[in-house]
Design an enzyme around this catalytic site. Structure first.
Site, PDB file in Angstrom:
ATOM      1  N   LYS A  82      76.222  22.034 100.624  1.00  0.00           N
ATOM      2  CA  LYS A  82      77.067  21.580 101.736  1.00  0.00           C
ATOM      3  C   LYS A  82      78.540  21.602 101.329  1.00  0.00           C
ATOM      4  O   LYS A  82      78.881  21.308 100.181  1.00  0.00           O
ATOM      5  CB  LYS A  82      76.622  20.173 102.139  1.00  0.00           C
ATOM      6  N   SER A 157      75.252  15.389 109.535  1.00  0.00           N
ATOM      7  CA  SER A 157      76.338  16.314 109.275  1.00  0.00           C
ATOM      8  C   SER A 157      75.928  17.512 108.413  1.00  0.00           C
ATOM      9  O   SER A 157      76.709  18.450 108.235  1.00  0.00           O
ATOM     10  CB  SER A 157      77.495  15.578 108.584  1.00  0.00           C
ATOM     11  N   SER A 181      72.738  11.931 107.787  1.00  0.00           N
ATOM     12  CA  SER A 181      73.217  13.306 107.782  1.00  0.00           C
ATOM     13  C   SER A 181      72.297  14.308 107.103  1.00  0.00           C
ATOM     14  O   SER A 181      72.512  15.508 107.221  1.00  0.00           O
ATOM     15  CB  SER A 181      74.598  13.377 107.121  1.00  0.00           C
TER      16      SER A 181
END
Length: 469
Positions: A82, A157, A181
Site C-alpha cells: 500500500k 482505505s 481499512s
C-alpha cells in the site's frame, strides 16, 4: 500452465514450485506484471507499478534458486504494498497531490521482513489521501474500481490492494488498517484480510506509539497465504512499544467445540437483510462443523463512532493540519473536513475518548471469558455503487464500519473472510475477532470456512472500464 493460472496460484504453492525449480521467479513475476498492465486501466489499483525493479528482483531470485542458495518462505513470490508504507527506492505518495512524494531510503520493518523472506515487490497500491476513509478515491490517481463489478467501490482505505488481489495481480498484499481499512476491502473484494493484535506486526512509522489505533497487516486470497505473510512480518521490534516482546503462542484450537459469539448486528446499526443472511449461513457452516454458536448483543459496541471520530480526526488534524494550511485547495475535501473537525475537539473530549477506549477493551476482554472468537458481518452492506456514495464526510462510514473500528480501538485481532456472494455477484465478508494474540484461532476458523464454502477459487469478471463509469 497458463499465465492466468500462474497469477491465481496461492503464494504457498507458488513458493514451493519456485523452490522445486518447476516455475521460474522470472516467469511468475512477468505473468503478474502482464496482468497488472492489462487490468490496471480498468481497476486503477496502482499508484506506482515497479516493473523494472520487480524484474530485476525476479532475476536475482532466479539466480539464487539456480545457485542452490537457502531460500526464504516467500522466495520469488510477487507482492504489493500500500502506498502509505515505505518501500526503499519507490515513491511514497499517500494518495496525495498536496505534498510531493518522497523516496524512502529504507523499507518499513514489515516490508523489510517480507523482502528478507524472498518476496518480490511489484508496486504500490492506491488508497484515499492519507488513508482517511473506506473508499479508495484521491486526487492523485482518481477512482479505484471493484473487479467484481467496476461500477462499485472496492472499499478502502486498502482498496487498491484488495482489488489487485481479487483480480489475480499478486497473491499477497501488505496493507494498513486504521478503522477497518484492511477488513472492509477484504469483504468487498472477496479476499482475506487481517488486522492483527496491536503490536504483533511492528508499526514503527506510527507517530504515537502508545495511543496508536492503526495497524500494518496482511491480505491474501487464501487463508494459508495470509498466515504465511503474518508469520513473516510479525515479531519484536524496539521501535514499537507494543512490539517489544515476541507474540505469545496461542493455544491449539479446532473448529470442533469452538465457542463462537455471533453478533448479526453490531452497535446501533442494522446489517442489511442480504448481508445478514449470507453471513449467518457462514456461521451456520461453522456450527455444522462442530462449533458452539450463541447469538448475542453486546451493548459495549453502541455509540463508538463518536469515540473513534474524536481520536481519528484529532490525529489527522495534528499530523496533516499544516498541509491544510499551506495546500488545502489540493487536498481531498473529506480530509479537509476531517481535519477541521479534529481541530474542534477539546483536550477534555480527547481524554474522555481515550477513557472510553479503555472501557471498551475491558468489556471485550470480558466477552472472551465466554467465547473463543466473536463473529460479525464485516460490513453492514456490500460494496456500494460508485454513483450512489455520499461524497461528504464521514459519509456512510459510521454505518458501514460499525463492526470494524471498535477493534482498532480495543487492539483485538480481527479478520475478514469470504462468506458468500449476493445474487448479483458481489462478495460478502464475515469478520472473526479473537482475544489479544488469538490470530491462530481466527486463521483456523477462516481456513475451515474456505474449505467448506470453496469461495477462494472464484474469479472476478474483470473487463475494460465502460465509458459511462
Amino acid at each position: 500452465m497458463t499465465s492466468e493460472e500462474v497469477c491465481f496460484l496461492p503464494a504457498t504453492r507458488l513458493a514451493r514450485l519456485i523452490a522445486a525449480r518447476k516455475l521460474s521467479p522470472v516467469d511468475a513475476v512477468e505473468a503478474v506484471l502482464d496482468r497488472a498492465q492489462q487490468l490496471n486501466p480498468s481497476l486503477n489499483a496502482f499508484a506506482h507499478l515497479a516493473a523494472d525493479q520487480a524484474r530485476a528482483a525476479a532475476r536475482r531470485a532466479q539466480a539464487a534458486v539456480m545457485a542452490g542458495d537457502r531460500l526464504g518462505p516467500l522466495h520469488g513470490v510477487p507482492i504489493t504494498v500500500k502506498d502509505n508504507v515505505a518501500v526503499a527506492g519507490l515513491p511514497l505518495g499517500h494518495g496525495s497531490i498536496a505534498v510531493e512524494p518522497v523516496i524512502p531510503d529504507q523499507d518499513a520493518i514489515a516490508v523489510a521482513r517480507a523482502r528478507a523472506a524472498g518476496a518480490v515487490i511489484i508496486g504500490k497500491t492506491t488508497l484515499p489521501e492519507f488513508a482517511h476513509k473506506v473508499l479508495t478515491v484521491n486526487n492523485a490517481q482518481g477512482v479505484t474500481h471493484n473487479p467484481w463489478n467496476l461500477a462499485h467501490s472496492p472499499g478502502g482505505s486498502s482498496g487498491g490492494g484488495g482489488a489487485a488481489l481479487a483480480a489475480g495481480i499478486g497473491p499477497l498484499a501488505i496493507a494498513t488498517d486504521g478503522g477497518g481499512s484492511i477488513r472492509c476491502p477484504a469483504s468487498w473484494n472477496g479476499v482475506v484480510g487481517l488486522k492483527p493484535t496491536l503490536g504483533r506486526i511492528p508499526g514503527e512509522a506510527m507517530p504515537d506509539g502508545f495511543g496508536n489505533f492503526a495497524y500494518i497487516g496482511p491480505m491474501a486470497r487464501h487463508t494459508d497465504d495470509l498466515a504465511l505473510l503474518l508469520s513473516v512480518m510479525e515479531g519484536p521490534s524496539p521501535a514499537d512499544p507494543f512490539a517489544l516482546r515476541p507474540p505469545p503462542a496461542d493455544a491449539p484450537v479446532t473448529v470442533q467445540g469452538m465457542r463462537i459469539g455471533w453478533l448479526p448486528h453490531v452497535g446501533e446499526h442494522r446489517t442489511d437483510a442480504v448481508t445478514a443472511a449470507i453471513t449467518e449461513r457462514a456461521v451456520g457452516a461453522l456450527a455444522n462443523a462442530g462449533a458452539e454458536v450463541e447469538t448475542l448483543f453486546a451493548p459495549c459496541f453502541e455509540g463508538l463512532y463518536a469515540v473513534y471520530a474524536v481520536l481519528a480526526s484529532t490525529a489527522r488534524a495534528a499530523r496533516y493540519g499544516h498541509i491544510l494550511d499551506t495546500a488545502g485547495d489540493r487536498m481531498t475535501p473529506t480530509l479537509r473536513d476531517c481535519i477541521v473537525q479534529g481541530r474542534g475537539w477539546s483536550a477534555v473530549q480527547w481524554l474522555a475518548a481515550h477513557d472510553r477506549r479503555t472501557a471498551l477493551f475491558r468489556a471485550v476482554q470480558a466477552l472472551f471469558e465466554r467465547f473463543d472468537i466473536l463473529a460479525t458481518p464485516t460490513t453492514t452492506t456490500t460494496a456500494p455503487r460508485l454513483d450512489s456514495i455520499d461524497p461528504g464526510y464521514p459519509g456512510g462510514y459510521p454505518a458501514w464500519a460499525v463492526a470494524l473500528h471498535p477493534f482498532n480501538l480495543s487492539g483485538h485481532p480481527a479478520l475478514s473472510t469470504p462468506a458468500g456472494f449476493t445474487d448479483d455477484g458481489l462478495p460478502v465478508g464475515l469478520q472473526l475477532v479473537g482475544p489479544w494474540f488469538g490470530e491462530r484461532r481466527l486463521l483456523v476458523a477462516s481456513a475451515a470456512l474456505e474449505a467448506m464454502l470453496g469461495l477462494a477459487e472464484h474469479r472476478p469478471p474483470v473487463a475494460p472500464v465502460p465509458a459511462h463509469i
